[in-house]
Design a protein around this motif. Sequence first.
Motif, PDB file in Angstrom:
ATOM      1  N   LEU A 113       0.459  11.828  11.630  1.00 33.37           N
ATOM      2  CA  LEU A 113      -0.741  11.367  10.980  1.00 33.37           C
ATOM      3  C   LEU A 113      -1.616  12.636  10.872  1.00 33.37           C
ATOM      4  O   LEU A 113      -2.238  12.760   9.736  1.00 33.37           O
ATOM      5  CB  LEU A 113      -1.482  10.418  12.013  1.00 33.37           C
ATOM      6  N   CYS A 114      -1.506  13.554  11.784  1.00 34.81           N
ATOM      7  CA  CYS A 114      -2.250  14.898  11.815  1.00 34.81           C
ATOM      8  C   CYS A 114      -1.981  15.584  10.683  1.00 34.81           C
ATOM      9  O   CYS A 114      -2.744  16.175   9.853  1.00 34.81           O
ATOM     10  CB  CYS A 114      -2.277  15.644  13.281  1.00 34.81           C
ATOM     11  N   ILE A 115      -0.675  15.637  10.368  1.00 33.42           N
ATOM     12  CA  ILE A 115       0.022  16.473   9.530  1.00 33.42           C
ATOM     13  C   ILE A 115      -0.417  15.927   8.023  1.00 33.42           C
ATOM     14  O   ILE A 115      -1.048  16.580   7.145  1.00 33.42           O
ATOM     15  CB  ILE A 115       1.738  16.461   9.458  1.00 33.42           C
ATOM     16  N   ALA A 116      -0.365  14.477   7.987  1.00 39.69           N
ATOM     17  CA  ALA A 116      -0.852  13.734   6.674  1.00 39.69           C
ATOM     18  C   ALA A 116      -2.208  13.989   6.475  1.00 39.69           C
ATOM     19  O   ALA A 116      -2.757  14.419   5.237  1.00 39.69           O
ATOM     20  CB  ALA A 116      -0.740  12.316   6.820  1.00 39.69           C
ATOM     21  N   ILE A 117      -3.197  13.925   7.461  1.00 39.14           N
ATOM     22  CA  ILE A 117      -4.553  14.215   7.296  1.00 39.14           C
ATOM     23  C   ILE A 117      -4.813  15.901   6.915  1.00 39.14           C
ATOM     24  O   ILE A 117      -5.584  15.824   5.860  1.00 39.14           O
ATOM     25  CB  ILE A 117      -5.425  13.551   8.292  1.00 39.14           C
ATOM     26  N   ALA A 118      -4.109  16.557   7.460  1.00 37.62           N
ATOM     27  CA  ALA A 118      -4.399  18.083   7.078  1.00 37.62           C
ATOM     28  C   ALA A 118      -3.991  18.221   5.806  1.00 37.62           C
ATOM     29  O   ALA A 118      -4.699  19.197   4.828  1.00 37.62           O
ATOM     30  CB  ALA A 118      -3.499  18.897   8.105  1.00 37.62           C
ATOM     31  N   ALA A 119      -2.709  17.689   5.341  1.00 41.88           N
ATOM     32  CA  ALA A 119      -2.207  17.919   3.894  1.00 41.88           C
ATOM     33  C   ALA A 119      -3.321  17.214   2.835  1.00 41.88           C
ATOM     34  O   ALA A 119      -3.766  17.768   2.056  1.00 41.88           O
ATOM     35  CB  ALA A 119      -0.899  17.273   3.656  1.00 41.88           C
ATOM     36  N   GLY A 120      -3.827  16.136   3.454  1.00 47.80           N
ATOM     37  CA  GLY A 120      -4.888  15.427   2.521  1.00 47.80           C
ATOM     38  C   GLY A 120      -6.217  16.323   2.317  1.00 47.80           C
ATOM     39  O   GLY A 120      -6.676  16.432   1.306  1.00 47.80           O
ATOM     40  N   ALA A 121      -6.381  16.999   3.633  1.00 44.17           N
ATOM     41  CA  ALA A 121      -7.915  17.830   3.690  1.00 44.17           C
ATOM     42  C   ALA A 121      -7.384  19.092   2.811  1.00 44.17           C
ATOM     43  O   ALA A 121      -8.419  19.468   2.072  1.00 44.17           O
ATOM     44  CB  ALA A 121      -8.015  18.272   5.152  1.00 44.17           C
ATOM     45  N   SER A 122      -6.440  19.859   2.974  1.00 43.71           N
ATOM     46  CA  SER A 122      -6.226  20.665   1.968  1.00 43.71           C
ATOM     47  C   SER A 122      -6.314  20.450   0.462  1.00 43.71           C
ATOM     48  O   SER A 122      -6.632  21.134  -0.295  1.00 43.71           O
ATOM     49  CB  SER A 122      -4.576  21.138   2.102  1.00 43.71           C
ATOM     50  N   GLY A 123      -5.593  19.343  -0.040  1.00 46.32           N
ATOM     51  CA  GLY A 123      -5.664  18.771  -1.263  1.00 46.32           C
ATOM     52  C   GLY A 123      -6.815  18.690  -1.789  1.00 46.32           C
ATOM     53  O   GLY A 123      -7.443  18.909  -3.002  1.00 46.32           O
ATOM     54  N   CYS A 124      -7.844  18.046  -0.891  1.00 45.48           N
ATOM     55  CA  CYS A 124      -9.199  17.738  -1.089  1.00 45.48           C
ATOM     56  C   CYS A 124     -10.002  19.048  -1.299  1.00 45.48           C
ATOM     57  O   CYS A 124     -10.943  19.344  -2.233  1.00 45.48           O
ATOM     58  CB  CYS A 124      -9.881  17.089   0.091  1.00 45.48           C
ATOM     59  N   LEU A 125      -9.912  20.031  -0.327  1.00 46.25           N
ATOM     60  CA  LEU A 125     -10.508  21.273  -0.440  1.00 46.25           C
ATOM     61  C   LEU A 125     -10.133  22.154  -1.880  1.00 46.25           C
ATOM     62  O   LEU A 125     -11.024  22.714  -2.525  1.00 46.25           O
ATOM     63  CB  LEU A 125     -10.400  22.118   0.740  1.00 46.25           C
ATOM     64  N   ASN A 126      -8.724  21.861  -2.176  1.00 51.32           N
ATOM     65  CA  ASN A 126      -8.412  22.526  -3.448  1.00 51.32           C
ATOM     66  C   ASN A 126      -9.015  21.984  -4.700  1.00 51.32           C
ATOM     67  O   ASN A 126      -9.238  22.707  -5.577  1.00 51.32           O
ATOM     68  CB  ASN A 126      -6.864  22.037  -3.401  1.00 51.32           C
ATOM     69  N   MET A 127      -9.185  20.603  -4.482  1.00 52.17           N
ATOM     70  CA  MET A 127      -9.946  19.965  -5.807  1.00 52.17           C
ATOM     71  C   MET A 127     -11.431  20.595  -5.545  1.00 52.17           C
ATOM     72  O   MET A 127     -11.890  20.344  -6.646  1.00 52.17           O
ATOM     73  CB  MET A 127      -9.846  18.376  -5.593  1.00 52.17           C
ATOM     74  N   VAL A 128     -11.849  20.962  -4.575  1.00 50.07           N
ATOM     75  CA  VAL A 128     -13.218  21.255  -4.805  1.00 50.07           C
ATOM     76  C   VAL A 128     -13.465  22.304  -5.350  1.00 50.07           C
ATOM     77  O   VAL A 128     -14.274  22.486  -6.420  1.00 50.07           O
ATOM     78  CB  VAL A 128     -13.966  21.448  -3.196  1.00 50.07           C
ATOM     79  N   TYR A 129     -12.718  23.301  -5.113  1.00 52.62           N
ATOM     80  CA  TYR A 129     -12.529  24.600  -5.821  1.00 52.62           C
ATOM     81  C   TYR A 129     -12.185  24.775  -7.263  1.00 52.62           C
ATOM     82  O   TYR A 129     -12.545  25.551  -7.901  1.00 52.62           O
ATOM     83  CB  TYR A 129     -12.045  25.643  -4.955  1.00 52.62           C
ATOM     84  N   ASP A 130     -11.267  23.937  -7.378  1.00 52.73           N
ATOM     85  CA  ASP A 130     -10.494  24.034  -8.891  1.00 52.73           C
ATOM     86  C   ASP A 130     -10.988  22.907  -9.803  1.00 52.73           C
ATOM     87  O   ASP A 130     -10.584  22.552 -10.763  1.00 52.73           O
ATOM     88  CB  ASP A 130      -9.022  23.635  -8.675  1.00 52.73           C
ATOM     89  N   SER A 131     -12.199  22.223  -9.287  1.00 48.69           N
ATOM     90  CA  SER A 131     -13.064  21.219 -10.429  1.00 48.69           C
ATOM     91  C   SER A 131     -13.150  21.528 -11.573  1.00 48.69           C
ATOM     92  O   SER A 131     -12.905  20.965 -12.586  1.00 48.69           O
ATOM     93  CB  SER A 131     -14.080  20.494  -9.469  1.00 48.69           C
ATOM     94  N   ASP A 132     -13.421  22.864 -12.038  1.00 54.61           N
ATOM     95  CA  ASP A 132     -13.847  23.582 -13.212  1.00 54.61           C
ATOM     96  C   ASP A 132     -12.334  23.531 -14.073  1.00 54.61           C
ATOM     97  O   ASP A 132     -12.557  23.150 -15.048  1.00 54.61           O
ATOM     98  CB  ASP A 132     -14.312  24.778 -13.240  1.00 54.61           C
ATOM     99  N   ILE A 133     -11.428  24.081 -13.251  1.00 55.74           N
ATOM    100  CA  ILE A 133     -10.328  23.916 -14.356  1.00 55.74           C
ATOM    101  C   ILE A 133      -9.702  22.727 -14.266  1.00 55.74           C
ATOM    102  O   ILE A 133      -8.794  22.414 -15.499  1.00 55.74           O
ATOM    103  CB  ILE A 133      -9.004  25.120 -13.921  1.00 55.74           C
ATOM    104  N   ASP A 134      -9.694  21.837 -13.305  1.00 54.92           N
ATOM    105  CA  ASP A 134      -9.064  20.370 -13.449  1.00 54.92           C
ATOM    106  C   ASP A 134      -9.672  19.608 -14.566  1.00 54.92           C
ATOM    107  O   ASP A 134      -8.944  18.927 -15.218  1.00 54.92           O
ATOM    108  CB  ASP A 134      -9.501  19.677 -12.089  1.00 54.92           C
TER     109      ASP A 134
END
Lengths: 44, 305
Positions: free
Chosen positions: B55-76
């Motif tokens: 669960l920790c691995i899954a949540i950390a992966a999700g958190a990474s994806g979320c933070l990636n989307m925050v920074y990349d929202s302009d190019i997304d």
Amino acid sequence: MRDDARNAARERRKRNIVLALVLGALAILFFLMSIVQWHEHSGH
Amino acid sequence: MAAAETLVLNRVTTVGDFFALLKPRVMSLVVFTGLAGIIAAPGHLHPLTGFTALLCIAIAAGASGCLNMVYDSDIDALMTRTAARPIPMGRVARDEALAFGSVLAVLSVATMWLFTNLLAAALLAFTVFFYVGVYTLWLKRRTPQNIVIGGLAGALPPAIGWAAVTGTLSLAPMVLVAIIFLWTPPHFWALSLWRSGDYARAGVPMLPVVKGKRATRNQILAYTLVLAPLGTLPAFIGLGGMLYLIASATMGFWMLLEAFATWRERDEAREPAARRLFGVSLLYVFVPFAALIVERLLHLPPLWT
């Protein structure tokens, strides 16, 4: 417009219920994990 | 008035929006390889502890994806594949997503430390840092080697799972990491071959955009030539058994065939071979890792001891 407001309120309520369920599940998980840890450390 | 109403509607964030921020498809792959690490590791882990680690691995992966989307929202917002994500669509505010991702990252690492061990937690924290700090903030917009180096973040879950069980690392989990690390470039370059217009529009220096499609095809074939034999290595270091060897050799051969077809492809408009390679590359991770899990669950012996 009233429908939109109602939908928004419903969506917020749904979000709050899911958040409460997730936090509740986490609390239960932490409680159960504490028992597991206590068992393992006490050599059972 | 109509525009204002639309804005209000867009701002009602649903549970599904928050779930989409976690990149569930990427998460499923990470969970699966993490599970393989937990199950393949020698030693005993209480099933509930194993579940918590996963669960920790899954949540950390999700958190990474979320933070990636925050920074990349302009190019997304500029790319067809990512334009419908919650932030560019205006359904989740960047600040909300930043808070959501940060809380999940801290929660997952702290929980991993609390219930497993420091090494697993440190590796998990390093994975989040590497994906967000090194890949997203630094490499992605600067070099065509972005996914090669950044791929380390996605490759580490088997080692994290292994560390959660044993508290140490050894050759076996590092071989699993190496397999996913070498798998990542051909997987993403296959995708980027038919999405190169998207990446060019967003200014992301993916290999086909910077070096051209010919160079990308060469690189895909080169990486797959190394990956296919490496994929069978766990069977020769006491990790995998006959089932793993058959699964990894078959999938390696299939992926090599598709990489070769991609190398020979001339239809640059539709890129059918690259699309097939992308699909087969997904199976390439799932099938051998599933074989490894099945072998452990059925107590089948490793090929070499």
